[in-house]
Design an enzyme around this catalytic site. Structure first.
Site, PDB file in Angstrom:
ATOM      1  N   GLY A  90      -1.098   0.901   7.732  1.00  0.00           N
ATOM      2  CA  GLY A  90      -0.655  -0.478   7.975  1.00  0.00           C
ATOM      3  C   GLY A  90       0.679  -0.781   7.308  1.00  0.00           C
ATOM      4  N   CYS A  91       0.855  -0.281   6.106  1.00  0.00           N
ATOM      5  CA  CYS A  91       2.093  -0.522   5.371  1.00  0.00           C
ATOM      6  C   CYS A  91       3.262   0.193   6.030  1.00  0.00           C
ATOM      7  CB  CYS A  91       1.930  -0.087   3.923  1.00  0.00           C
ATOM      8  SG  CYS A  91       0.600  -0.999   3.087  1.00  0.00           S
ATOM      9  N   THR A  92       2.999   1.353   6.581  1.00  0.00           N
ATOM     10  CA  THR A  92       4.038   2.091   7.295  1.00  0.00           C
ATOM     11  C   THR A  92       4.438   1.339   8.558  1.00  0.00           C
ATOM     12  OG1 THR A  92       3.292   4.199   6.383  1.00  0.00           O
ATOM     13  CG2 THR A  92       4.590   4.285   8.418  1.00  0.00           C
TER      14      THR A  92
END
Length: 173
Positions: A70-72
């Site tokens: 998700g952060c990527t």
């Protein structure tokens, strides 16, 4: 991080958040002054947020952990729209509780053209009122203009973070 471990982590974060068992300062809201402090970048350099705010519009987005799915997606959304954001005078800052080396590796791996802030002690999270969920930042975003918070997103999107920022900026034109 293994996929099932990641799922358990986010379930635990949601549980703690739901029951108010996380610690954060009061949430910032539109109109509040933006926190000014000296932070550490992915290069272990010091950065004065007040000076960055003075250069134009600044989205400061918080994410739980570098190099997780998700952060990527969130970071790559901003990377992919970076030219458009830059044309609008926008300086992007990403913040997580990762140490500088992890932030640098994340930035290099995904060719992120913006600064990442390493906040292992949670000082930046606290200044912005972002919940610290068992050592991980809650996913939130703030847009700063003229040293004031002009837009907040307390449930920031992963794949559409840039679209959300650009949509707000369009309302200002």
């Amino acid at each position: 991080m293994k996929p099932h471990l990641c799922l358990y982590l986010f379930l635990a974060m949601g549980f703690l958040s739901f029951f108010g068992l996380t610690h954060a300062a009061d949430k910032l809201k539109v109109g509040d002054p933006a926190p000014v402090l000296e932070v550490t970048t992915e290069d272990n350099a010091k950065l004065d947020l007040g000076k960055v705010y003075g250069e134009g519009t600044t989205p400061v987005y918080f994410y739980p952990k570098a190099d997780t799915p998700g952060c990527t997606k969130q970071a790559c959304s901003l990377r992919d729209a970076y030219a458009v954001l830059e044309d609008k005078g926008v300086t992007v800052l990403g913040v997580s509780t990762d140490k500088p080396a992890a932030q640098k590796k994340f930035k290099e791996k995904f060719k992120l053209p913006f600064t990442l802030i390493a906040d292992p002690d949670g000082d930046v999270l606290k200044a912005f009122g972002v919940p610290n969920l068992m050592g991980f930042a809650a996913r939130q975003a703030f847009l700063i203009q003229d040293n004031k918070i002009v837009w907040v997103d307390f449930s920031a999107s992963t794949g559409k973070q840039a679209d959300d920022v650009l949509a707000f900026l369009e309302t200002q034109s």
